[in-house]
Write a protein that holds these residues in place. Structure first.
Motif, short mmCIF file in Angstrom:
data_model
loop_
_atom_site.label_atom_id
_atom_site.label_comp_id
_atom_site.label_asym_id
_atom_site.label_seq_id
_atom_site.Cartn_x
_atom_site.Cartn_y
_atom_site.Cartn_z
N TYR A 1 0.83 -1.25 -0.07
CA TYR A 1 -0.05 -0.08 -0.03
C TYR A 1 0.89 1.17 0.03
O TYR A 1 1.85 1.27 0.74
N GLY A 2 0.53 1.97 -0.83
CA GLY A 2 1.32 3.26 -1.08
C GLY A 2 1.20 4.14 -2.32
O GLY A 2 0.19 3.75 -3.08
N THR A 3 2.30 4.88 -2.68
CA THR A 3 2.11 5.69 -3.77
C THR A 3 3.57 5.35 -4.74
O THR A 3 3.67 6.24 -5.73
N GLU A 4 4.38 4.26 -4.39
CA GLU A 4 5.60 4.04 -5.15
C GLU A 4 5.15 3.83 -6.54
O GLU A 4 4.08 3.03 -6.81
N LYS A 5 6.15 4.38 -7.26
CA LYS A 5 5.80 4.13 -8.81
C LYS A 5 6.74 2.87 -9.26
O LYS A 5 6.57 2.07 -10.33
#
Length: 568
Positions: free
Chosen positions: A469-473
């Motif tokens: 879960y997160g926003t890492e690309k």
């Protein structure tokens, strides 16, 4: 001599009779029955509104297979009074009804694969019979493809139940009624709505699991288009995805379980408040994870003499945010209940992973300073903590070495719940597996969601085995078990730590979901590199036009606080 001749004659006669009706050899009949006529002849227009039956004749004997599930009549006829053949084969099909037909209306009888020949069961595939009470037969159509995301693995051919309906747009539309037009999708999800009249419609696709041609909210998968369809020309190529529908919030049941009483709900309430209404039961605790469908009432039955010698009527009040009520159950303490811990993940520990043990009780306190972790008779440094995501799990962290064997000892009374503790010592033996038995996945996202999201790997049995879960690309999945995986993204647009489903009744769409267009095959010692451009994903727009809900993986609740309530 005469006697011998007579015996030979009788034998030949019996042999000849035996051959009748039992042909041997030859090609198997694979030709479906053919229509030879009907009581409503071409061009099938200006049919009287008071006609009460449809008869279709065939070139051979037919039977009807699953006719109640297969036959779809659009617009629907409410009062079907008779249908033949029934039980015995016949050379005609007869349907009688009590309704008076609507004026200037095209009726379509879609038989699906219900009409089969009597000998070999060859179906007259997707046969339609249309006629009009007006001067012309409506000829518009809508076609497309249905797809169920998050399939139920225990269902064999879920697509067989998928239907698409059109409702005439009105000031008040009742979706508890059958659609004005309806059709069934084939096993590949393809559908056609034929013989449609121009007008404004709302489209609804759903899994008609009980074959009543009506969408049952909260029980059946559903997909819909947000905007109305203005049908002035035919439409093709629609792509609609179906997801489990939002369940209404309601109480389900209570039952005795180890440690107390389990209360279950449908619809996953944000918060549940529970109060004991019993004179005996004063000391108890309530645990509930937000958006969870169950709440647990923990208590010590022996100390409070609850249900020890006989069944006891326990009463509780609850408030689930939608309804306040009181419920009860006859409780009897099970003397076999005891707190225990186990290793549910196997004796081979993947590299860079925690060793996890699971309790059947909520874990309130641990004393890891009294535990021991040993390898080759040498004590190892370690830490242990109760999982924030799941209070029934304890994670043990250490510098586990590949190929080494370990033994974890948990003495009795060093792990406890609110009113219970383990009564015996547990010893868990396991081995740290080697990196060479696992693979890695390096995933690069292009045009990734602006908000936080879950990136998940689903194994072939449908379980979420890895989730981040997160926003890492750029996401690096390490130490994956070999196998084939599905890759998906659930977007948390409101960033509440939960994936929010759609509510068809309120015309609210779910948060976006993306499915990678190919399987990921993980091999030992391989690092797979994939780039996923979400803008190029087929079906992205269709996903925005359907309701979506999925059983939430454990990681979805990672940011939610655990509510532990005690009586005031």
């Amino acid at each position: 001599m005469k006697r011998l001749f007579f015996l030979v004659f009788i034998s030949l006669l019996l042999t000849s009779c035996a051959r009748v009706g039992s042909p041997v050899g030859g090609a198997k009949d694979s030709i479906p029955p053919k229509v030879t006529g009907s009581n409503i002849d071409s061009p099938r227009v200006n049919v009287p509104r008071d006609i009460k039956e449809l008869r279709i004749d065939f070139d051979e004997y037919i039977t009807l297979k699953d006719i109640n599930k297969q036959l779809i009549i659009s617009p629907p006829l409410k009062q079907i009074t008779k249908m033949l053949p029934s039980g015995m084969a016949n050379k005609f099909l007869l349907i009688k009804w009590a309704d008076t037909l609507k004026e200037n209306t095209t009726y379509n009888f879609n038989f699906g694969n219900a009409i089969v020949d009597n000998n070999e069961g060859n179906p007259l595939g997707y046969y339609n019979f249309a006629f009009s009470t007006g001067s012309k037969i409506d000829s518009l159509y809508i076609s497309g493809e249905l797809k169920t995301i998050f399939n139920d693995k225990d269902k064999k051919t879920e697509e067989e139940n998928l239907v698409v309906g059109l409702y005439q747009e009105k000031d008040s539309m009742d979706y508890r009624q059958k659609p004005y037009y309806i059709t069934k999708a084939d096993t590949d999800g393809y559908f056609e709505l034929n013989y449609l009249a121009p007008g404004n419609y709302q489209l609804l696709a759903f899994e008609d699991s009980n074959s009543n041609s009506v969408y049952d909210s909260g029980k059946e998968k559903v997909g819909f288009l947000k905007d109305k369809i203005t049908l002035d020309k035919s439409i093709s190529g629609l792509k609609i995805n179906l997801y489990p529908s939002k369940k209404p919030l309601k109480y389900m049941e209570m039952k005795e379980v180890p440690g107390g009483v389990l209360m279950t709900f449908e619809g996953q309430p944000d918060e549940v408040k529970i109060i004991s209404l019993n004179e005996k039961l004063k000391d108890y605790k309530v645990t509930h994870l937000p958006k969870s469908d169950s709440a647990m009432i923990w208590f010590n039955a022996t100390e409070q003499n609850v249900g020890i010698t006989s069944n006891e009527n326990l009463k509780f009040s609850y408030d689930n945010g939608v309804k306040k009520d009181s419920v009860s159950l006859f409780y009897r303490y099970n003397t076999k209940n005891e707190m225990s811990v186990s290793n549910n993940r196997g004796n081979l520990l993947a590299p860079q992973q925690d060793f996890v043990i699971t309790s059947n009780y909520f874990v309130d306190k641990i004393q890891p300073e009294k535990w021991s972790l040993v390898s080759d008779s040498i004590k190892q440094d370690f830490t242990a903590e109760v999982s924030e995501k799941n209070p029934f799990e304890i994670h043990i962290k250490s510098n586990f070495k590949e190929g080494k064997k370990y033994a974890l000892t948990i003495p009795k009374e060093t792990l406890s719940s609110f009113y219970e503790t383990i009564k015996k010592t547990y010893r868990f033996e396991f081995e740290a597996d080697k990196t060479e038995n696992f693979g890695d996945l390096l995933l690069t996202l292009e045009n990734a969601p602006e908000h936080k999201f879950w990136i998940q790997l689903i194994n072939e049995s449908g379980a979420v085995t890895y989730s981040k879960y997160g926003t890492e690309k750029q996401i690096n999945f390490k130490s994956l078990k070999p196998g084939k995986y599905e890759l998906r993204i659930l977007v948390d647009e409101n960033e509440n730590g939960l994936w929010d489903p759609a509510d068809f009744a309120k015309d609210i769409f779910a948060e976006p979901v993306y499915i990678f267009d190919k399987k990921i095959e993980v091999r030992p010692l391989w690092e797979i590199r994939e780039t996923w451009d979400l803008l190029k994903e087929n079906g992205k727009d269709a996903l925005k036009e359907t309701t979506k809900e999925v059983e939430k993986p454990k990681s979805i609740n990672a940011k939610e606080p655990l509510i532990i309530a005690s009586p005031k």
